[in-house]
Design an enzyme around this catalytic site. Structure first.
Site, PDB file in Angstrom:
ATOM      1  N   HIS A  35       0.813  -1.217   0.000  1.00  0.00           N
ATOM      2  CA  HIS A  35       0.000   0.000   0.000  1.00  0.00           C
ATOM      3  C   HIS A  35       0.852   1.276   0.000  1.00  0.00           C
ATOM      4  CE1 HIS A  35      -3.638  -2.438   1.767  1.00  0.00           C
ATOM      5  NE2 HIS A  35      -3.420  -2.682   0.494  1.00  0.00           N
ATOM      6  N   CYS A  84       2.909  13.970 -12.069  1.00  0.00           N
ATOM      7  CA  CYS A  84       4.059  13.407 -12.783  1.00  0.00           C
ATOM      8  C   CYS A  84       4.753  12.292 -12.000  1.00  0.00           C
ATOM      9  CB  CYS A  84       5.065  14.500 -13.153  1.00  0.00           C
ATOM     10  SG  CYS A  84       6.018  15.097 -11.729  1.00  0.00           S
ATOM     11  N   CYS A 108       6.124  20.517 -12.101  1.00  0.00           N
ATOM     12  CA  CYS A 108       5.335  20.214 -13.311  1.00  0.00           C
ATOM     13  C   CYS A 108       3.987  20.922 -13.309  1.00  0.00           C
ATOM     14  CB  CYS A 108       5.136  18.696 -13.448  1.00  0.00           C
ATOM     15  SG  CYS A 108       3.801  18.045 -12.413  1.00  0.00           S
ATOM     16  N   GLY A 120      -1.436  -9.881  12.130  1.00  0.00           N
ATOM     17  CA  GLY A 120      -2.068  -8.600  12.449  1.00  0.00           C
ATOM     18  C   GLY A 120      -2.858  -7.971  11.323  1.00  0.00           C
ATOM     19  N   THR A 121      -3.535  -8.820  10.548  1.00  0.00           N
ATOM     20  CA  THR A 121      -4.418  -8.258   9.516  1.00  0.00           C
ATOM     21  C   THR A 121      -5.804  -8.870   9.657  1.00  0.00           C
ATOM     22  OG1 THR A 121      -4.806  -7.925   7.149  1.00  0.00           O
ATOM     23  CG2 THR A 121      -3.572  -9.914   7.761  1.00  0.00           C
ATOM     24  N   PRO A 164      -4.728 -11.939  17.808  1.00  0.00           N
ATOM     25  CA  PRO A 164      -5.474 -12.279  19.022  1.00  0.00           C
ATOM     26  C   PRO A 164      -6.957 -12.516  18.761  1.00  0.00           C
ATOM     27  CG  PRO A 164      -4.635 -10.014  19.114  1.00  0.00           C
ATOM     28  CD  PRO A 164      -4.126 -10.609  17.850  1.00  0.00           C
ATOM     29  N   GLU A 165      -7.452 -12.039  17.611  1.00  0.00           N
ATOM     30  CA  GLU A 165      -8.868 -12.208  17.260  1.00  0.00           C
ATOM     31  C   GLU A 165      -8.968 -13.029  15.978  1.00  0.00           C
ATOM     32  OE1 GLU A 165     -11.209 -10.877  19.140  1.00  0.00           O
ATOM     33  OE2 GLU A 165      -9.791  -9.762  20.396  1.00  0.00           O
ATOM     34  N   ALA A 195       1.237 -10.010  18.419  1.00  0.00           N
ATOM     35  CA  ALA A 195       2.428 -10.306  17.611  1.00  0.00           C
ATOM     36  C   ALA A 195       3.705 -10.232  18.444  1.00  0.00           C
ATOM     37  CB  ALA A 195       2.505  -9.324  16.442  1.00  0.00           C
TER      38      ALA A 195
HETATM   39  P1  OAD Z   1      -7.177  -3.870  10.364  1.00  0.00           P
HETATM   40  O1  OAD Z   1      -7.324  -2.717  11.281  1.00  0.00           O
HETATM   41  O2  OAD Z   1      -8.302  -4.156   9.433  1.00  0.00           O
HETATM   42  O3  OAD Z   1      -6.906  -5.200  11.195  1.00  0.00           O
HETATM   43  C1  OAD Z   1      -5.932  -5.227  12.205  1.00  0.00           C
HETATM   44  C2  OAD Z   1      -5.883  -6.624  12.769  1.00  0.00           C
HETATM   45  O4  OAD Z   1      -4.833  -6.675  13.723  1.00  0.00           O
HETATM   46  C3  OAD Z   1      -7.154  -7.090  13.487  1.00  0.00           C
HETATM   47  O5  OAD Z   1      -7.555  -8.354  12.974  1.00  0.00           O
HETATM   48  C4  OAD Z   1      -6.737  -7.188  14.955  1.00  0.00           C
HETATM   49  O6  OAD Z   1      -7.375  -8.265  15.638  1.00  0.00           O
HETATM   50  C5  OAD Z   1      -5.248  -7.460  14.817  1.00  0.00           C
HETATM   51  N1  OAD Z   1      -4.432  -7.051  15.974  1.00  0.00           N
HETATM   52  C6  OAD Z   1      -4.638  -6.051  16.859  1.00  0.00           C
HETATM   53  N2  OAD Z   1      -3.630  -5.963  17.743  1.00  0.00           N
HETATM   54  C7  OAD Z   1      -2.738  -6.938  17.399  1.00  0.00           C
HETATM   55  C8  OAD Z   1      -1.476  -7.364  17.928  1.00  0.00           C
HETATM   56  N3  OAD Z   1      -0.926  -6.757  18.977  1.00  0.00           N
HETATM   57  N4  OAD Z   1      -0.855  -8.393  17.317  1.00  0.00           N
HETATM   58  C9  OAD Z   1      -1.403  -9.010  16.248  1.00  0.00           C
HETATM   59  N5  OAD Z   1      -2.588  -8.654  15.711  1.00  0.00           N
HETATM   60  C10 OAD Z   1      -3.243  -7.636  16.277  1.00  0.00           C
HETATM   61  O7  OAD Z   1      -5.784  -3.651   9.585  1.00  0.00           O
HETATM   62  P2  OAD Z   1      -5.312  -4.269   8.195  1.00  0.00           P
HETATM   63  O8  OAD Z   1      -5.776  -5.670   8.050  1.00  0.00           O
HETATM   64  O9  OAD Z   1      -3.870  -3.985   8.083  1.00  0.00           O
HETATM   65  O10 OAD Z   1      -5.529   0.155   3.676  1.00  0.00           O
HETATM   66  O11 OAD Z   1      -6.105  -3.363   7.182  1.00  0.00           O
HETATM   67  C11 OAD Z   1      -5.876  -3.550   5.809  1.00  0.00           C
HETATM   68  C12 OAD Z   1      -5.951  -2.242   5.091  1.00  0.00           C
HETATM   69  O12 OAD Z   1      -7.182  -1.590   5.410  1.00  0.00           O
HETATM   70  C13 OAD Z   1      -4.891  -1.229   5.492  1.00  0.00           C
HETATM   71  O13 OAD Z   1      -3.669  -1.405   4.822  1.00  0.00           O
HETATM   72  C14 OAD Z   1      -5.527   0.059   5.105  1.00  0.00           C
HETATM   73  C15 OAD Z   1      -6.908  -0.181   5.670  1.00  0.00           C
HETATM   74  O14 OAD Z   1      -7.929   0.545   5.146  1.00  0.00           O
HETATM   75  C16 OAD Z   1      -5.558   1.347   3.058  1.00  0.00           C
HETATM   76  O15 OAD Z   1      -5.584   2.397   3.690  1.00  0.00           O
HETATM   77  C17 OAD Z   1      -5.551   1.259   1.579  1.00  0.00           C
END
Ligand code: OAD
Length: 253
Positions: A120, A131, A152, A189-190, A216-217, A233
């Protein structure tokens, strides 16, 4: 439940050649940076369509620029945490490690991870909306609190991917090829809700990789994981690295 990996899976992990890591906002949570979704998440405070689309920037460039400038100041002040540092240690354990991140905070690189693919983009740079010339965000912020003009005739924007935009050129192809060719895919963590990044987890699973999820979720992609490490993490990743190191030491001795 205490963290656990079955012996047979640990052996597959410890003997793999290629490791791919996909990270999201959760890995930086312990560095004090907020996540996007869930209670208190960034997208509860502001609307995506007001701050994270090209249309939002066209409509209100100053507000969008200032919001990202503020976030960049927070990211720059943050430090990599034990989760980021555990991923650095994985580089010494596998012949090939690629870290693909959805984060724009640069913390993997600051921790010392070498092979980082920013899906991203990254907030350390600003990019001309016309540009595509780049300059460091710190330089841009030294010029003005508004988006700086480019030679530009265009204006600079954050060098990140907004909703409705394509990933940086070649990034998705490289990510998908790595996901399809790895022995272990570690997702950290996604929430697994934003495509195309989240789809890489399914690509790896279908290609036969051992998929490990650290969260954790439960996430939208938990079902693809062979191993769910449901801890932060900063705890689960150092534990995982130690498990791999212990297995290697046992197999040597
Ligand atoms: P999210 O905020 O959607 O998800 C974060 C995840 O991290 C959740 O599933 C939490 O349970 C988990 N989490 C929280 N604390 C944690 C910890 N200490 N260790 C491990 N996991 C933990 O974030 P992303 O999945 O990164 O894009 O979101 C994806 C994209 O949506 C981002 O890159 C951004 C956003 O909109 C853009 O802005 C284009």
């Amino acid at each position: 439940m205490p963290l656990h990996i079955e012996d047979a899976l640990l052996e597959r992990i410890a003997t793999a050649e290629r490791l791919v890591v996909l990270t999201g906002a959760g890995i930086s949570a312990e560095s004090g940076l907020g996540t996007f979704r869930g209670a208190g998440g960034l997208w509860e405070k502001v609307r995506i369509e007001d701050f994270a689309t090209p249309e939002a920037f066209a409509r209100r460039p100053t507000e969008v620029w200032r919001w990202y400038a503020e976030r960049w100041r927070g990211m720059r002040a943050a430090e990599p945490n034990p989760g980021h540092r555990a991923i650095v240690r994985l580089q010494a354990l596998f012949p090939s490690v690629l870290v693909m991140t959805q984060n724009i905070d640069g913390l993997h690189q600051r921790a010392g991870t070498k092979n980082v693919l920013e899906l991203h983009g990254g907030l350390r740079c600003a990019r001309c909306a016309s540009c595509s010339r780049r300059m460091p965000m710190d330089d841009a912020l030294a010029i003005a609190t508004d988006p700086p003009p480019c030679a530009c005739g265009g204006i600079y924007r954050p060098d990140v991917v907004w909703f409705g935009e394509l990933l940086p050129e070649g990034a998705l192809e490289r990510a998908a090829a790595a996901a399809a060719a790895c022995g272990v895919f570690l997702t950290v963590g996604t929430s697994g809700t934003v495509m195309p990044a989240a789809g890489l987890i399914g690509v790896a699973a279908q290609a036969g990789a051992v998929v490990i999820e650290v969260n954790p979720e439960p996430s939208a992609m938990s079902g693809f994981a062979h191993i769910n490490l449901d801890e932060a993490a900063g705890i689960a990743l150092p534990w995982l690295v130690e498990k791999i190191e212990q297995w290697r030491n046992r197999s040597r001795g």
